[in-house]
Design a protein around this motif. Sequence first.
Motif, PDB file in Angstrom:
ATOM      1  N   PRO A 155      -1.677  33.922 139.044  1.00  0.00           N
ATOM      2  CA  PRO A 155      -0.799  33.169 139.949  1.00  0.00           C
ATOM      3  C   PRO A 155      -1.487  32.965 141.299  1.00  0.00           C
ATOM      4  O   PRO A 155      -2.271  33.813 141.722  1.00  0.00           O
ATOM      5  N   ASN A 156      -1.188  31.859 141.951  1.00  0.00           N
ATOM      6  CA  ASN A 156      -1.762  31.630 143.281  1.00  0.00           C
ATOM      7  C   ASN A 156      -0.659  31.493 144.328  1.00  0.00           C
ATOM      8  O   ASN A 156       0.500  31.754 144.033  1.00  0.00           O
ATOM      9  N   GLU A 157      -1.031  31.084 145.533  1.00  0.00           N
ATOM     10  CA  GLU A 157      -0.048  31.080 146.619  1.00  0.00           C
ATOM     11  C   GLU A 157       1.121  30.132 146.315  1.00  0.00           C
ATOM     12  O   GLU A 157       2.258  30.395 146.699  1.00  0.00           O
ATOM     13  N   ILE A 158       0.836  29.045 145.607  1.00  0.00           N
ATOM     14  CA  ILE A 158       1.910  28.089 145.309  1.00  0.00           C
ATOM     15  C   ILE A 158       2.906  28.691 144.323  1.00  0.00           C
ATOM     16  O   ILE A 158       4.115  28.545 144.476  1.00  0.00           O
ATOM     17  N   LEU A 187       9.390  32.995 145.132  1.00  0.00           N
ATOM     18  CA  LEU A 187      10.218  33.467 146.247  1.00  0.00           C
ATOM     19  C   LEU A 187      11.391  32.527 146.504  1.00  0.00           C
ATOM     20  O   LEU A 187      12.491  32.983 146.826  1.00  0.00           O
ATOM     21  N   SER A 188      11.155  31.220 146.360  1.00  0.00           N
ATOM     22  CA  SER A 188      12.275  30.316 146.629  1.00  0.00           C
ATOM     23  C   SER A 188      13.318  30.431 145.521  1.00  0.00           C
ATOM     24  O   SER A 188      14.508  30.282 145.774  1.00  0.00           O
ATOM     25  N   ALA A 189      12.874  30.739 144.297  1.00  0.00           N
ATOM     26  CA  ALA A 189      13.838  31.006 143.219  1.00  0.00           C
ATOM     27  C   ALA A 189      14.690  32.215 143.581  1.00  0.00           C
ATOM     28  O   ALA A 189      15.904  32.206 143.394  1.00  0.00           O
ATOM     29  N   CYS A 190      14.034  33.235 144.125  1.00  0.00           N
ATOM     30  CA  CYS A 190      14.775  34.435 144.529  1.00  0.00           C
ATOM     31  C   CYS A 190      15.815  34.102 145.593  1.00  0.00           C
ATOM     32  O   CYS A 190      16.927  34.625 145.581  1.00  0.00           O
ATOM     33  N   CYS A 191      15.449  33.228 146.543  1.00  0.00           N
ATOM     34  CA  CYS A 191      16.391  32.828 147.591  1.00  0.00           C
ATOM     35  C   CYS A 191      17.630  32.194 146.979  1.00  0.00           C
ATOM     36  O   CYS A 191      18.752  32.539 147.340  1.00  0.00           O
ATOM     37  N   HIS A 192      17.392  31.249 146.053  1.00  0.00           N
ATOM     38  CA  HIS A 192      18.520  30.520 145.476  1.00  0.00           C
ATOM     39  C   HIS A 192      19.447  31.436 144.699  1.00  0.00           C
ATOM     40  O   HIS A 192      20.660  31.257 144.703  1.00  0.00           O
ATOM     41  N   ALA A 193      18.867  32.421 144.022  1.00  0.00           N
ATOM     42  CA  ALA A 193      19.686  33.282 143.178  1.00  0.00           C
ATOM     43  C   ALA A 193      20.144  34.539 143.920  1.00  0.00           C
ATOM     44  O   ALA A 193      20.887  35.330 143.364  1.00  0.00           O
ATOM     45  N   GLY A 194      19.659  34.695 145.162  1.00  0.00           N
ATOM     46  CA  GLY A 194      20.034  35.884 145.924  1.00  0.00           C
ATOM     47  C   GLY A 194      19.452  37.167 145.352  1.00  0.00           C
ATOM     48  O   GLY A 194      20.038  38.228 145.487  1.00  0.00           O
ATOM     49  N   LEU A 195      18.296  37.039 144.688  1.00  0.00           N
ATOM     50  CA  LEU A 195      17.671  38.225 144.085  1.00  0.00           C
ATOM     51  C   LEU A 195      16.831  38.935 145.140  1.00  0.00           C
ATOM     52  O   LEU A 195      15.605  38.803 145.172  1.00  0.00           O
ATOM     53  N   TYR A 196      17.518  39.687 145.975  1.00  0.00           N
ATOM     54  CA  TYR A 196      16.846  40.280 147.116  1.00  0.00           C
ATOM     55  C   TYR A 196      15.746  41.257 146.710  1.00  0.00           C
ATOM     56  O   TYR A 196      14.620  41.173 147.201  1.00  0.00           O
ATOM     57  N   TYR A 255      -1.563  40.342 143.698  1.00  0.00           N
ATOM     58  CA  TYR A 255      -1.985  38.984 143.360  1.00  0.00           C
ATOM     59  C   TYR A 255      -3.148  38.477 144.212  1.00  0.00           C
ATOM     60  O   TYR A 255      -3.649  37.393 143.989  1.00  0.00           O
ATOM     61  N   GLY A 256      -3.533  39.249 145.209  1.00  0.00           N
ATOM     62  CA  GLY A 256      -4.654  38.829 146.054  1.00  0.00           C
ATOM     63  C   GLY A 256      -4.369  37.574 146.855  1.00  0.00           C
ATOM     64  O   GLY A 256      -5.257  36.776 147.113  1.00  0.00           O
ATOM     65  N   VAL A 257      -3.111  37.377 147.230  1.00  0.00           N
ATOM     66  CA  VAL A 257      -2.734  36.175 147.970  1.00  0.00           C
ATOM     67  C   VAL A 257      -2.283  36.570 149.367  1.00  0.00           C
ATOM     68  O   VAL A 257      -1.402  37.419 149.518  1.00  0.00           O
ATOM     69  N   GLU A 258      -2.891  35.949 150.380  1.00  0.00           N
ATOM     70  CA  GLU A 258      -2.477  36.193 151.761  1.00  0.00           C
ATOM     71  C   GLU A 258      -1.187  35.435 152.012  1.00  0.00           C
ATOM     72  O   GLU A 258      -1.104  34.241 151.702  1.00  0.00           O
ATOM     73  N   PRO A 259      -0.156  36.099 152.568  1.00  0.00           N
ATOM     74  CA  PRO A 259       1.088  35.366 152.823  1.00  0.00           C
ATOM     75  C   PRO A 259       0.878  34.258 153.858  1.00  0.00           C
ATOM     76  O   PRO A 259       0.242  34.482 154.889  1.00  0.00           O
ATOM     77  N   THR A 260       1.381  33.066 153.546  1.00  0.00           N
ATOM     78  CA  THR A 260       1.304  31.942 154.488  1.00  0.00           C
ATOM     79  C   THR A 260       2.675  31.801 155.141  1.00  0.00           C
ATOM     80  O   THR A 260       3.613  32.515 154.790  1.00  0.00           O
ATOM     81  N   ILE A 261       2.776  30.825 156.040  1.00  0.00           N
ATOM     82  CA  ILE A 261       4.047  30.638 156.746  1.00  0.00           C
ATOM     83  C   ILE A 261       5.166  30.272 155.761  1.00  0.00           C
ATOM     84  O   ILE A 261       6.325  30.584 155.978  1.00  0.00           O
ATOM     85  N   GLU A 262       4.794  29.627 154.646  1.00  0.00           N
ATOM     86  CA  GLU A 262       5.806  29.257 153.658  1.00  0.00           C
ATOM     87  C   GLU A 262       6.401  30.492 152.993  1.00  0.00           C
ATOM     88  O   GLU A 262       7.602  30.551 152.748  1.00  0.00           O
ATOM     89  N   HIS A 263       5.528  31.476 152.696  1.00  0.00           N
ATOM     90  CA  HIS A 263       6.031  32.713 152.104  1.00  0.00           C
ATOM     91  C   HIS A 263       6.961  33.432 153.079  1.00  0.00           C
ATOM     92  O   HIS A 263       8.016  33.925 152.697  1.00  0.00           O
ATOM     93  N   TYR A 264       6.552  33.477 154.352  1.00  0.00           N
ATOM     94  CA  TYR A 264       7.405  34.093 155.364  1.00  0.00           C
ATOM     95  C   TYR A 264       8.736  33.351 155.448  1.00  0.00           C
ATOM     96  O   TYR A 264       9.788  33.972 155.598  1.00  0.00           O
ATOM     97  N   GLY A 265       8.663  32.036 155.344  1.00  0.00           N
ATOM     98  CA  GLY A 265       9.888  31.227 155.401  1.00  0.00           C
ATOM     99  C   GLY A 265      10.857  31.636 154.309  1.00  0.00           C
ATOM    100  O   GLY A 265      12.055  31.830 154.566  1.00  0.00           O
TER     101      GLY A 265
END
Length: 477
Positions: free
Chosen positions: A329-332, A338-347, A361-371
């Motif tokens: 998996p990559n950053e996308i 994460l956005s699926a988790c937001c929609h379903a409230g899977l905290y 996963y070796g992925v640096e969090p970007t501003i989108e992940h923080y969002g």
Amino acid sequence: MPPPKPHFFKKPPPTVHHLRPLTTTRPPPPPPHFSHLADKCKTIHQLTQLHAQMITTSRIHDNFAASRLLSSSTFSGNLNYASKLFQTIQKPNSFMYNTLIRAHACSFNPKKSLGLLMDMLMCFVMPGKHTFTFVLKACASLRVVWNCMQVHTHVVKFGLGFDLHVVNGLVRAYSVSGCLVDARKVFDECSVRSLSIWTSMICGYAQNGDSCEAIWLFDEMVGGGVEASGVTLASVLSACANSGCVDLGEEIRLYMEEKGIELNVILGTALVHMYARHGAIAEAKTCFDGMREKNVATWNAMICGLAIHGHAKEALGFFENLKDEQVKPNEITLVGVLSACCHAGLYDYGYKIFYSMRKIYGVEPTIEHYGCMVDLLGRSGRVKEAEKLIRSMEMKADVVIWGALLSACTRHGDYEIAERAAKEILKLDPQNHGVFVVLSNMYAEADRWKDVLKLRKVMKMGNLFKTPGWSYIENAT
DNA sequence: CTAGGGTTAG
């Protein structure tokens, strides 16, 4: 007896070149041309052997043989060796320059290609159409308009503005640098256009978010009797996905079947993306299952499509399958998850993913992940933690992320943090009238009419009469 | 004498 000579008068020991013969049984007969051998060299070891032989036999001074050696060394991927070899050649010809320019254009440092072009000009070596094709490739990787323009002037000066490969390079370099007006100018001035030129222009519009222009141009191309290839169609499908022209996408799919264009990973991914993005989940799945080869992009198209249409559980199911299939998996992918988790409230699931991104996963969090994470915290009522997370980010927060916090605060009635978030948004975007709408809504819902009036005053001071926000507040009071 | 172009996911 003469005194002993100081040691520095001693003759240096002769250097011995240990050359292993190419074959163990007998030394090979002198080859008719070293050039034929150079093509067969695959490893750096073989290359150095041949190089040494060429030096001992003086064949290194034959430019034709030397250029074969040079191009073989670029293919073996050792740019350092190629550059050093190049420097030993006294009078490199244009072919040698081109070879090295091409190698640098595809490397991590494409800027060297531009430097080599300058060298070439200073040494009065005539650049040709191949030179500019490769240099423009470097410009496309650099994405600097200024470089494109400089190279363009040289293209015109050397009368190469009509070569199809060079024109294609120009269109591509300008459009990936974000200068579509210039790309279009070159495109329009070109009377005979190859399919690649059409494709580059269409792709330029599609990748810069101008889907409609891409589709119009595709229409013009087809109208002019030019047959599209799979490569062209991939860009058009992407434009269809972004603009909602699913009908055209459907037509393209039928066209591909009719013409027998193979549904490869890229075309398949573009189709899955188009269907999934517009909620045609069944079609997306059919297409996805029918694909022989899949890559991360294919999985991402599916996961993100499911996530934005509220099928969070299924999106996460696909994510688990992806891991089983040994796809990295990559950053996308993680933005989708994460956005699926937001929609379903899977905290809990989202929290675990976010804090293990780097390690697992070796992925640096970007501003989108923080969002996504701020959204997730906010939706579950943890607005204080959300604000802390924003302030701890290594990058500067943007309007989107503060907006997520603001909307979470209004839902949970946290006025203090809401006001701070609003302030941050106005700092970044003073014209953002929406902030006032959201705030006044929040106060109105809590019957805090005094605060609504206070807002009104603030807006007056900011000279924000006659705005949509203003009329909204007036209705509320 | 030799070489060259365009594509997918947020």
